[in-house]
Design a protein around this motif. Structure first.
Motif, mmCIF file in Angstrom:
data_model
loop_
_atom_site.group_PDB
_atom_site.id
_atom_site.type_symbol
_atom_site.label_atom_id
_atom_site.label_comp_id
_atom_site.label_asym_id
_atom_site.label_seq_id
_atom_site.Cartn_x
_atom_site.Cartn_y
_atom_site.Cartn_z
ATOM 1 N N HIS A 150 41.007 36.358 43.855
ATOM 2 C CA HIS A 150 41.559 36.556 42.511
ATOM 3 C C HIS A 150 40.961 35.483 41.598
ATOM 4 O O HIS A 150 41.530 34.408 41.392
ATOM 5 N N THR B 73 39.347 38.669 36.793
ATOM 6 C CA THR B 73 39.744 39.788 37.651
ATOM 7 C C THR B 73 41.183 40.191 37.352
ATOM 8 O O THR B 73 41.986 39.400 36.847
ATOM 9 N N THR C 200 37.304 43.980 39.562
ATOM 10 C CA THR C 200 36.400 42.863 39.277
ATOM 11 C C THR C 200 36.234 42.651 37.776
ATOM 12 O O THR C 200 36.411 43.566 36.970
#
Length: 309
Positions: free
Chosen positions: A99, A103, A149
């Motif tokens: 993370h 993101t 992403t």
């Protein structure tokens, strides 16, 4: 908007103070501070109807939520997390993701998970009650730990949306009416469909998802039956039952739960002129049964959730 910080706490009590905030705002869990002395963290909290917006910054920390925690605290929400700075590893279902800044991740408080953030981080989160997600997305049980992403256009859309909601909350009260279109966009982005597609797919069984789509299209049909579903989908009643049994349910139990979830979403988001109208539109003709089933599922009556907040 509520603003809480560890800055005014005694150094020895800072992490315990923060962990209480985490359990109240997110979910019951075990936590481990990576900071040997003191713990710096702060959070802003704003309500938006049944949902909740938070913006936080924190020293390095690790959180673990197990089946034991879930049994003790039945928090049943999804969290959309936008990482702004720092970050770490997250595990849920069969996914282990990084993370990182930019993101966007979704996790599920009704399933075990593990955060391991080895550096300080800053993030924004949107807490969404499960019915609001179920009313918009198939296969939500498979959604936890899904990461988008930073380079994807959908991630940019969600970052901007969540950021704008937070800025609106800082400027004043966040209108309840904002949450429905925001969730339509978020689930549409994660479902790889159009934002207005209220049956975006997160599940992995495409054949079963096709059947579920058909059922959702006929949500308001009180005459919908197992036999009718099987015939329309060119499948045997036995095969239909086995497909849903693999998820621990039955076709009609799943349909009832989806009808309740849709009714919950409509009432909590103000998308219905009355409880009776919402019940009928969601396939319930027996209003007494609807009220009992709704109260059993959500611990609150339809009229209570439809009342102004």
């Amino acid at each position: 908007m509520e603003h809480l910080t560890t800055a005014h706490q005694d150094t020895r009590a800072q992490y315990d103070f923060w962990h209480d905030i985490v359990e109240r705002s997110y979910a019951h869990c075990d936590g481990l501070s990576r900071t040997p002395r003191g713990f710096r963290a702060e959070i802003e909290i704003a309500k938006c109807g049944e949902a909740e917006m938070t913006a936080l910054s924190s020293d390095p920390v690790r959180y673990t939520r197990t089946e034991r925690h879930i049994r003790r605290s039945q928090t049943d929400s999804f969290f959309v997390s936008v990482m702004l700075e720092g970050g770490g590893r997250f595990r849920q279902n069969d996914r282990a993701v990084l993370h990182a800044p930019g993101t966007v991740m979704i996790y599920d408080s009704a399933r075990p998970y593990e955060y391991d953030y080895a550096e300080s981080y800053r993030t924004m989160l949107l807490r969404v009650p499960r019915p609001m997600m179920e009313a918009r997305m198939l296969g939500v049980r498979d959604l936890g730990g899904t990461l988008m992403t930073a380079d994807r256009p959908q991630a940019s859309l969600i970052r901007g949306l969540v950021g704008n909601l937070m800025e609106t909350a800082r400027d004043g009260e966040l209108p309840d009416s904002f949450i429905a279109p925001a969730l339509d966009l978020i689930t549409g982005a994660f479902g790889h469909g159009r934002p207005q597609d209220r049956a975006a797919v997160a599940g992995r069984n495409q054949a079963l998802n096709r059947i579920k789509r058909f059922m959702l299209e006929h949500l308001g049909d009180e005459e919908l039956s197992v036999a009718g579903i099987a015939t329309a989908q060119n499948i045997s009643v036995r095969s239909l039952g086995r497909a849903f049994a693999a998820e621990g349910t039955t076709p009609m139990a799943w349909l009832r739960d989806r009808r309740l979830a849709e009714a919950h979403a409509r009432l909590s988001e103000g998308r219905g002129r009355s409880v009776t109208e919402v019940a009928y539109d969601c396939g319930f003709r027996d209003l007494s049964y609807f009220g009992r089933a709704f109260k059993k599922a959500y611990g609150i009556t339809p009229r209570q959730i439809a009342s102004p907040h």
